[in-house]
Design an enzyme around this catalytic site. Structure first.
Site, short mmCIF file in Angstrom:
data_model
loop_
_atom_site.label_atom_id
_atom_site.label_comp_id
_atom_site.label_asym_id
_atom_site.label_seq_id
_atom_site.Cartn_x
_atom_site.Cartn_y
_atom_site.Cartn_z
N ASN A 147 0.82 -1.22 0.00
CA ASN A 147 0.00 0.00 0.00
C ASN A 147 0.85 1.27 0.00
OD1 ASN A 147 0.89 -0.10 2.61
ND2 ASN A 147 -1.10 -0.56 3.52
N ARG A 285 3.40 7.29 11.48
CA ARG A 285 2.86 6.82 12.75
C ARG A 285 2.74 8.00 13.69
NH1 ARG A 285 1.31 3.21 10.22
NH2 ARG A 285 1.78 1.00 10.41
N GLN A 314 -5.11 3.48 18.48
CA GLN A 314 -6.12 3.30 17.43
C GLN A 314 -7.06 2.17 17.82
OE1 GLN A 314 -3.80 5.06 13.53
NE2 GLN A 314 -4.24 2.91 13.59
N HIS A 333 -7.40 6.09 10.11
CA HIS A 333 -6.26 5.44 9.45
C HIS A 333 -6.74 4.66 8.21
CE1 HIS A 333 -2.26 3.13 10.24
NE2 HIS A 333 -2.39 3.49 8.98
P1 NDP Z 1 10.15 1.61 3.53
O1 NDP Z 1 10.77 0.56 4.38
O2 NDP Z 1 10.22 1.48 2.05
O3 NDP Z 1 10.76 3.03 3.87
C1 NDP Z 1 11.04 3.45 5.14
C2 NDP Z 1 12.19 4.44 5.03
O4 NDP Z 1 12.38 5.06 6.28
C3 NDP Z 1 13.51 3.78 4.65
O5 NDP Z 1 14.06 4.44 3.53
C4 NDP Z 1 14.33 4.00 5.89
O6 NDP Z 1 15.68 4.21 5.65
C5 NDP Z 1 13.76 5.28 6.42
N1 NDP Z 1 14.12 5.55 7.81
C6 NDP Z 1 14.10 4.70 8.85
N2 NDP Z 1 14.51 5.33 9.95
C7 NDP Z 1 14.76 6.61 9.60
C8 NDP Z 1 15.23 7.75 10.31
N3 NDP Z 1 15.52 7.67 11.60
N4 NDP Z 1 15.38 8.92 9.63
C9 NDP Z 1 15.13 8.99 8.31
N5 NDP Z 1 14.69 7.92 7.58
C10 NDP Z 1 14.52 6.76 8.23
O7 NDP Z 1 8.63 1.72 4.00
P2 NDP Z 1 7.40 2.47 3.31
O8 NDP Z 1 7.90 3.70 2.65
O9 NDP Z 1 6.59 1.52 2.52
O10 NDP Z 1 6.55 2.82 4.62
C11 NDP Z 1 7.08 3.73 5.60
C12 NDP Z 1 6.18 3.76 6.81
O11 NDP Z 1 4.93 4.33 6.46
C13 NDP Z 1 5.81 2.38 7.39
O12 NDP Z 1 6.83 1.88 8.24
C14 NDP Z 1 4.54 2.67 8.13
O13 NDP Z 1 4.83 3.11 9.44
C15 NDP Z 1 3.94 3.82 7.34
N6 NDP Z 1 2.78 3.35 6.56
C16 NDP Z 1 1.56 3.93 6.78
C17 NDP Z 1 0.44 3.47 6.12
C18 NDP Z 1 -0.89 4.12 6.33
O14 NDP Z 1 -1.92 3.52 5.99
N7 NDP Z 1 -0.95 5.32 6.87
C19 NDP Z 1 0.49 2.34 5.19
C20 NDP Z 1 1.85 1.89 4.92
C21 NDP Z 1 2.93 2.36 5.62
P3 NDP Z 1 16.71 3.06 5.20
O15 NDP Z 1 15.94 1.85 4.81
O16 NDP Z 1 17.41 3.75 4.07
O17 NDP Z 1 17.54 2.81 6.39
#
Ligand code: NDP
Length: 386
Positions: A147, A285, A314, A333
């Site tokens: 998603n 989140r 939630q 959400h």
């Molecule tokens: P990804 O795993 O593709 O991306 C997460 C990114 O966050 C990675 O690039 C990671 O960096 C980066 N990251 C982690 N820690 C940090 C930090 N301290 N500072 C900066 N960047 C950081 O996940 P998605 O993009 O698919 O999803 C991200 C989040 O969105 C999910 O974990 C979830 O919490 C939320 N989400 C919400 C939804 C909703 O319905 N509202 C649905 C889906 C997701 P790297 O890997 O380079 O270390």
């Protein structure tokens, strides 16, 4: 035979739908980075139907009962007397969606000796205590990418709706008014603004790509830098930390997972370093921001708007201050639970269950915790307290 405990949100108040607004879903070939969509051996649902609520059962009953397993589906997840807690004691698999999370705390994991797999039908496994899962040898998996684009679209919608003052203007129409001045006194163009994302993973990068045609200046911060050709293509400015990026932005969108590094990141101090009148959109989140500091920033004008779809806990209580704070465009959400997304995460859930029950490896990109440590996507994007 295994007990599979599935916690889903309630059916619509008018009952489970018998008809839908559209007849089909577009067929996607692959995710934008080339990852394949879920590849279960079969599915027992019609894509485009409501799968994420209790009656939808993620389309899993026929498959699981066909293997002789027990499927328990409930929305009753809070308190020691909840159906969730009663069935947890002998469950082998817990499935839950971030939209209606079954919080798998350390205490609950300790009371679930048979638990082998905590499966997130969606993305974001912060509702599971990952340290406890690691200690108890519980595998944590989610349906990576299912998603991400759904959320990216929601982010773009929320940014535009805040900056252009869409929701209050729509309210004037509903009230029978034609109050142009009331509508436009807080309305701006996005064009020319500085927009930054905290994290440029699957969602963050998709947001950047979607916003580039709006002629904005794009910024990002992430733990791993994007390839130079992507930075050049989109004209991105990289910042080593969120603290460095925030003061340069008119709009900040948060797209990082919730883990010890990001919890409480947007507190009083960081909010005060943003440009006065900045907009903050958080579909990641809720606990990444300080709830009350956001309310104060909106009241003082430090933030011109806040939108998102993530709350804590939630479901949010009816007196949660984000329901009534000024200049907000909150939704429940929902961004990652469009009917389009549901078809993908129901198929991905089935794929992960097929791997689990046949003893074949779960795709690496779906893993958050496995064999007592962070694994797959979890090893890349998450951190733990231990
Ligand atoms: P990804 O795993 O593709 O991306 C997460 C990114 O966050 C990675 O690039 C990671 O960096 C980066 N990251 C982690 N820690 C940090 C930090 N301290 N500072 C900066 N960047 C950081 O996940 P998605 O993009 O698919 O999803 C991200 C989040 O969105 C999910 O974990 C979830 O919490 C939320 N989400 C919400 C939804 C909703 O319905 N509202 C649905 C889906 C997701 P790297 O890997 O380079 O270390």
């Amino acid at each position: 035979m295994a007990k599979v405990l599935c916690v889903l949100y309630d059916d619509p108040v008018d009952g489970y739908p018998s008809t839908y607004a559209r007849d089909t879903l577009p067929v996607l070939e692959r995710y934008p980075d080339g990852q394949t969509l879920p590849t279960p051996a079969g599915i027992d649902f019609t894509p485009g139907q409501l799968l994420g609520s209790v009656s939808g059962e993620l389309g899993l009953r026929k498959y699981l009962e066909g293997l002789g397993h027990e499927l328990v589906v409930t929305s009753d997840k809070e308190g020691a007397d909840s159906e969730f807690d009663r069935h947890l004691a002998d469950a082998e698999v817990v499935i839950s969606q971030p939209f209606w999370p079954a919080y798998l705390t350390a205490e609950r994991i300790a009371k679930a000796p048979n638990l082998k797999l905590a499966l997130t039908a969606g993305i974001g496994s912060d509702h599971v205590d990952l340290d406890a899962a690691i200690r108890h040898g519980v595998t944590v998996a989610e349906v990576t990418f299912c998603n991400s684009i759904s959320v990216a679209e929601h982010v773009v919608m929320m940014i535009l709706s805040l900056v252009r003052n869409y929701l209050p203007s729509h309210e004037w129409v509903r009230k029978g008014g034609w109050n142009i001045a009331d509508c436009v006194a807080r309305s701006y163009d996005l064009e020319g603004m500085d927009v930054g994302t905290v994290a440029a993973g699957r969602i963050g990068l998709a947001v950047l790509r979607r916003l580039a045609p709006f002629d904005v200046r794009l910024h990002y911060t992430d733990r791993h830098r994007l390839p130079a050709e992507v930075e050049e293509e989109l004209g991105l400015t990289y910042h080593a930390t969120t603290q460095e990026m925030a003061p340069h932005c008119d709009v900040v969108t948060i797209n990082a997972p919730l883990h010890p590094e990001t919890q409480g990141m947007f507190g009083e101090e960081l909010l005060s370093q943003m440009r006065r009148g900045a907009y903050l959109v958080n579909t990641a989140r809720a606990l990444i921001v300080d709830r009350d500091a956001v309310v104060r920033a909106l009241e003082s004008g430090q933030l011109a708007g806040y939108a998102g779809d993530v709350w804590y806990p939630q479901p949010a209580p009816s007196d949660h201050p984000w329901r009534t704070m000024p200049h907000q465009g909150m939704t429940p959400h929902i961004s990652g639970s469009s009917l389009s997304a549901q078809a993908r995460y129901a198929a991905g859930t089935r794929e992960i269950l097929e791997s689990h029950f046949s003893g074949t490896p779960i795709r690496d990109e779906y893993l958050i915790v496995d064999a007592g440590k962070l694994a797959g996507t979890g090893a890349h994007s998450y951190s733990t307290n231990s």
